[in-house]
Design an enzyme around this catalytic site. Sequence first.
Site, PDB file in Angstrom:
ATOM      1  N   ASP A   7      44.966 -16.864 -32.338  1.00 43.01           N
ATOM      2  CA  ASP A   7      45.496 -17.424 -31.097  1.00 43.01           C
ATOM      3  C   ASP A   7      46.957 -16.996 -31.013  1.00 43.01           C
ATOM      4  O   ASP A   7      47.825 -17.582 -31.669  1.00 43.01           O
ATOM      5  CB  ASP A   7      45.369 -18.951 -31.096  1.00 43.01           C
ATOM      6  CG  ASP A   7      45.923 -19.564 -29.824  1.00 43.01           C
ATOM      7  OD1 ASP A   7      45.646 -19.033 -28.729  1.00 43.01           O
ATOM      8  OD2 ASP A   7      46.648 -20.573 -29.922  1.00 43.01           O
ATOM      9  N   GLU A  68      42.188 -14.080 -28.192  1.00 38.97           N
ATOM     10  CA  GLU A  68      42.072 -14.517 -26.804  1.00 38.97           C
ATOM     11  C   GLU A  68      42.581 -13.414 -25.900  1.00 38.97           C
ATOM     12  O   GLU A  68      43.611 -12.792 -26.166  1.00 38.97           O
ATOM     13  CB  GLU A  68      42.886 -15.800 -26.611  1.00 38.97           C
ATOM     14  CG  GLU A  68      42.642 -16.477 -25.286  1.00 38.97           C
ATOM     15  CD  GLU A  68      43.316 -17.827 -25.231  1.00 38.97           C
ATOM     16  OE1 GLU A  68      42.608 -18.836 -25.146  1.00 38.97           O
ATOM     17  OE2 GLU A  68      44.563 -17.874 -25.284  1.00 38.97           O
ATOM     18  N   ASP A 141      47.194 -24.678 -32.393  1.00 36.96           N
ATOM     19  CA  ASP A 141      47.056 -23.216 -32.414  1.00 36.96           C
ATOM     20  C   ASP A 141      46.021 -22.786 -33.448  1.00 36.96           C
ATOM     21  O   ASP A 141      45.247 -21.864 -33.212  1.00 36.96           O
ATOM     22  CB  ASP A 141      48.409 -22.553 -32.698  1.00 36.96           C
ATOM     23  CG  ASP A 141      49.455 -22.982 -31.683  1.00 36.96           C
ATOM     24  OD1 ASP A 141      49.374 -22.525 -30.531  1.00 36.96           O
ATOM     25  OD2 ASP A 141      50.328 -23.788 -32.042  1.00 36.96           O
TER      26      ASP A 141
END
Length: 167
Positions: A7, A68, A141
């Site tokens: 992330d 992502e 996170d």
Amino acid sequence: MRVLGIDCGTEYTGYGVVELAANGELSSCTFGAIRLSTRDCLPARLSLIFNRLSEVIAEYQPNNVAIEDVFYAVNVKSALKLGQVRGVAMLAASAAGLQVAEYSPLSIKSSVVGYGRAEKQQVQSMVTRLLKLDAPPDSPDAADALAIAICHLHTAATLHRQGAAGL
């Protein structure tokens, strides 16, 4: 199969390694967040991300890396910095000879929670449940990184089943 989820962020970059056993059970190998000091110049922060992710890859030997995908950002400067962090994460994976898969936030949430507009707390709760963790990860996170890895494992399993069914 073992996947490193990342992330990307300019203050915290979360990571999580998730393994899918032959019996279909998911388990977490490690997770955490790389804290970046805003006092450090951007090249120093990028170097820290690259080095730490390279260490995680060397220690846990994932088969793939998932991150992502870029989402729409209003602030162009922030989007550029995030793009640089994503590039460094991809470089760490590529330098280790690993393939990188990218998933939209909607796909990640849908895969883990079943609803693409899920809140962060719902993602943390499902990650905790799916991985049978004693408590949610301290860092949101890290929880997001675990969710990204789980999304990749779910997607790979679905594609494998579809390929087997097509034979």
